[in-house]
Write an enzyme that holds these catalytic residues in place. Structure first.
Site, PDB file in Angstrom:
ATOM      1  N   SER A 102     -26.024 -20.521  -6.575  1.00 54.30           N
ATOM      2  CA  SER A 102     -25.531 -20.627  -5.200  1.00 54.30           C
ATOM      3  C   SER A 102     -26.090 -19.486  -4.346  1.00 54.30           C
ATOM      4  O   SER A 102     -27.295 -19.395  -4.134  1.00 54.30           O
ATOM      5  CB  SER A 102     -23.996 -20.654  -5.198  1.00 54.30           C
ATOM      6  N   HIS A 211     -20.216 -26.212  -1.630  1.00 55.36           N
ATOM      7  CA  HIS A 211     -21.063 -27.244  -2.221  1.00 55.36           C
ATOM      8  C   HIS A 211     -20.405 -28.626  -2.152  1.00 55.36           C
ATOM      9  O   HIS A 211     -20.425 -29.391  -3.115  1.00 55.36           O
ATOM     10  CB  HIS A 211     -21.444 -26.861  -3.659  1.00 55.36           C
TER      11      HIS A 211
END
Length: 316
Positions: A102, A211
């Site tokens: 990420s 996400h």
């Protein structure tokens, strides 16, 4: 120079370096670096990002660090401090590939030479602010579900969505750990159903559904920042979160970074690509904590994995 790629002997491990994401931050995590030459990075990151990064790394409490924008710039900087120290203290370490979980993907792109330190810091600052604002407008939640494979957790998520819940798979972290994200009600209800099915879960200490489509409002601001950023050729391949494919430098990273905001992190597939496609024979988890080292051991137990998170003390 953060992007030096040193070749070791043929018998030396071929390392894939892993950079962590938001969630590994802790109070005082910058203290070990404060007297090292690498600390000059803190001033550079602070200047371009607009955050007092020294304060965040040295004196901020856990509540302050838990804020999305604070957490992201802090972890990004701590990761680059560790990367700089690695290259200085272990110059013969053979790094053949990079990946970041990420947020950690931005540190990986700096380490690869695709982004400059200043461009990376500016992007992380803009990304953190945009995500924090999106979460403020539409709060969410995340939970790690453990003990079941991706297919089993996906089935739970799809069942919840058929019932009208806002819920998605956010991260596939290891063969037996999948993170779900969405509304707090949906996350808690599905986590309870997972427990009833014999799985374990842990609700993550975040107020955002990262996400997932909940982050779409942050996309416009991030895309504007990405359009103003130069993505260079780079020196080391990076495996991307969104497709678990091997990429080098270039403008294609604009689209991948933008898509990463709302797409699942394919971490299991990323680790396998590093090992199987780029022939990495060991993993090096760099930056705060050892979360990624643990995930690597669970995913590829036959591949050595170690952490590198603090400088070697200088002898008097």
């Amino acid at each position: 120079m953060l992007t030096t790629h040193v070749q070791g002997s043929a018998a030396a491990p071929r390392y894939a370096v892993l950079f962590p994401g938001q969630g590994v931050q802790r109070p005082g995590m910058g203290e070990p670096w404060r007297t090292t030459p690498s600390w000059e990075l803190v001033e550079s990151v602070s200047r371009v990002s607009g955050f007092d990064v020294a304060e965040l790394l040295l004196t901020a409490d856990q509540e302050t660090l838990s804020r999305t924008d604070h957490a992201q710039i802090s972890v990004f900087t701590a990761s680059l401090l560790a990367w700089s120290e690695l290259r200085a203290s272990e110059p013969d370490t053979r790094v053949v590939a990079l990946a970041g979980h990420s947020l950690g993907e931005y540190a990986a792109l700096v380490a690869a030479g695709v982004l400059s330190v200043t461009d990376g810091a500016w992007l992380v600052g803009e990304r953190g602010r945009a995500m924090a604002e999106a979460a403020r407008r539409r709060p969410g939640a995340m939970a790690a579900v453990m003990g079941g494979d991706l297919e089993r957790v996906t089935a739970l998520v799809e069942a919840a969505r058929r019932d009208g819940a806002d819920l998605w798979v956010a991260n596939h972290n290891s063969p037996r750990q999948t993170v779900i994200a969405g509304s707090r009600t949906a996350v808690l209800a599905t986590a309870d159903r997972a427990a009833d099915a014999g799985l374990r879960y842990s609700v993550l200490p975040v107020g955002a559904a990262c996400h997932s489509p909940y982050m779409e409002p942050a996309g416009e601001a991030l895309s504007r920042a990405l359009d103003l950023t130069e993505f260079r050729a780079g020196a080391i391949p990076v495996v991307a979160n969104v497709d678990a494919a091997v990429h080098y430098g270039g403008s294609g990273w604009r689209e991948r970074c933008a898509r990463q905001l709302v797409a699942p992190v394919r971490w299991v597939d990323t680790l396998r690509a590093l090992h199987e496609e780029l022939d990495a024979t060991a993993f090096l988890d760099i930056g705060p904590g050892t979360t990624l080292s643990s995930l690597a051991k669970r995913t590829l137990p036959g591949v050595p994995s170690r952490g590198f998170g603090a400088p070697v003390p200088q002898r008097a």
